[in-house]
Design a protein around this motif. Structure first.
Motif, PDB file in Angstrom:
ATOM      1  N   ILE A 195       0.826  -1.210   0.000  1.00 10.62           N
ATOM      2  CA  ILE A 195       0.000   0.000   0.000  1.00 10.62           C
ATOM      3  C   ILE A 195       0.862   1.263   0.000  1.00 10.62           C
ATOM      4  O   ILE A 195       0.593   2.220  -0.725  1.00 10.62           O
ATOM      5  N   ASP A 196       1.922   1.262   0.800  1.00  2.00           N
ATOM      6  CA  ASP A 196       2.774   2.442   0.910  1.00  2.00           C
ATOM      7  C   ASP A 196       3.616   2.659  -0.341  1.00  2.00           C
ATOM      8  O   ASP A 196       4.049   3.786  -0.616  1.00  2.00           O
ATOM      9  N   THR A 197       3.872   1.598  -1.101  1.00  2.19           N
ATOM     10  CA  THR A 197       4.777   1.665  -2.244  1.00  2.19           C
ATOM     11  C   THR A 197       4.053   1.910  -3.561  1.00  2.19           C
ATOM     12  O   THR A 197       4.560   2.617  -4.439  1.00  2.19           O
ATOM     13  N   ALA A 198       2.877   1.327  -3.734  1.00  2.00           N
ATOM     14  CA  ALA A 198       2.184   1.365  -5.028  1.00  2.00           C
ATOM     15  C   ALA A 198       1.606   2.742  -5.332  1.00  2.00           C
ATOM     16  O   ALA A 198       1.129   3.443  -4.442  1.00  2.00           O
ATOM     17  N   ARG A 199       1.621   3.113  -6.601  1.00  2.00           N
ATOM     18  CA  ARG A 199       1.008   4.362  -7.026  1.00  2.00           C
ATOM     19  C   ARG A 199      -0.513   4.270  -6.960  1.00  2.00           C
ATOM     20  O   ARG A 199      -1.203   5.244  -6.691  1.00  2.00           O
ATOM     21  N   GLU A 200      -1.027   3.081  -7.252  1.00  2.00           N
ATOM     22  CA  GLU A 200      -2.478   2.867  -7.242  1.00  2.00           C
ATOM     23  C   GLU A 200      -2.778   1.607  -6.429  1.00  2.00           C
ATOM     24  O   GLU A 200      -2.177   0.560  -6.671  1.00  2.00           O
ATOM     25  N   VAL A 201      -3.671   1.707  -5.461  1.00  2.00           N
ATOM     26  CA  VAL A 201      -4.029   0.571  -4.597  1.00  2.00           C
ATOM     27  C   VAL A 201      -5.466   0.166  -4.906  1.00  2.00           C
ATOM     28  O   VAL A 201      -6.399   0.947  -4.700  1.00  2.00           O
ATOM     29  N   ILE A 202      -5.624  -1.053  -5.382  1.00  2.00           N
ATOM     30  CA  ILE A 202      -6.930  -1.549  -5.808  1.00  2.00           C
ATOM     31  C   ILE A 202      -7.327  -2.721  -4.918  1.00  2.00           C
ATOM     32  O   ILE A 202      -6.670  -3.761  -4.917  1.00  2.00           O
TER      33      ILE A 202
END
Length: 249
Positions: A195-202
């Motif tokens: 969550i902290d790393t991704a540009r988009e959290v799905i």
């Protein structure tokens, strides 16, 4: 041992054995039968277990996102397929994506075309599924095994160094106040790293999990970019989440 850690240990035993006795838990956790009975009462109040004479059983065997040791679950297969089809529309050739562990993300992996992209995952079933797709660059952070998932500080530290474009996240429950939750703390740090790393959290979550809360919250709703669910989610429930600023698909 704190009460929350005991709850996690109890759930881990139940996930493996499907039922457990008070005496067994008392011996394993080193606490009195009275303490175990109180713990079981708390877990039953949360809808996670059902008390039976002398022990407890799981309320729902497949609700936790962690799969059994032998083979993935097929319950709600059509709903998971529906979610996977929607998720694929957000994945393009060349993407760097993460697939969190779980049966719905496994369905996404099964439907991924064998074309150039990078997939990060901690799920051994997803690893097995993608290993044969030679155009997909498979990245496995490592760690120790918790059922079908890999976890641990090494895995978390590795993920934090990556440039993940889209992370597809699973959860036991999703709730307007309590956010996304799961039953064991062993997986929280890995999920947090995604969550902290991704540009988009799905978040990929079937409609049965809406309004549900498990033992440990790992993300608030405002950390999620989009929720993908199946077509059986009632419109009024979906609006609760879209009103919070999340795209609900």
């Amino acid at each position: 041992m704190s009460s929350i850690r005991r709850y996690e240990k109890i759930m881990e035993v139940l996930l493996t054995n499907k039922e457990v006795t008070v005496a067994e838990l008392s011996d394993r956790l080193g606490v009195t039968g009275k303490t175990i009975r109180e713990d079981l009462t708390r877990l039953e109040e949360q809808g996670l277990i059902i008390r039976v004479h002398g022990g407890a059983v799981l309320a729902q065997g497949d609700q936790f996102g962690i799969l059994p040791a032998k083979e993935p679950l097929v319950k709600h297969a059509e709903e998971k397929a529906d979610i996977a089809r929607k998720a694929l529309a957000h994945i393009q050739e060349g993407d760097i994506i993460a697939l969190d562990g779980g049966s719905t993300t496994l369905e996404i992996a099964r439907r991924l075309d064998n074309r150039p992209m990078t997939v990060i995952t901690n799920d051994v079933y997803i690893i097995s599924e993608l290993a044969a797709k030679d155009h997909i660059r498979l990245v496995v952070p490592g760690g120790y095994r918790v059922r079908n998932m890999l976890a641990g500080p090494e895995a978390t530290a590795y993920v934090k160094q990556l440039n993940i474009q889209k992370a597809f996240i699973s959860a036991t429950g999703i709730h307007p106040e309590h956010g996304l939750s799961i039953y064991t703390g062993d997986l929280i740090e890995f999920k947090r790293a995604l969550i902290d790393t991704a540009r988009e959290v799905i978040a990929v979550i079937n409609h049965h999990k809406f309004g549900q809360t498990a033992l440990r919250t790992f993300a608030s709703l405002n950390e999620i970019t989009r929720i993908i669910t199946d077509g059986a989610l009632p419109a009024e429930i979906g609006r609760t989440y879209s009103d919070a600023g999340i795209i609900v698909e």
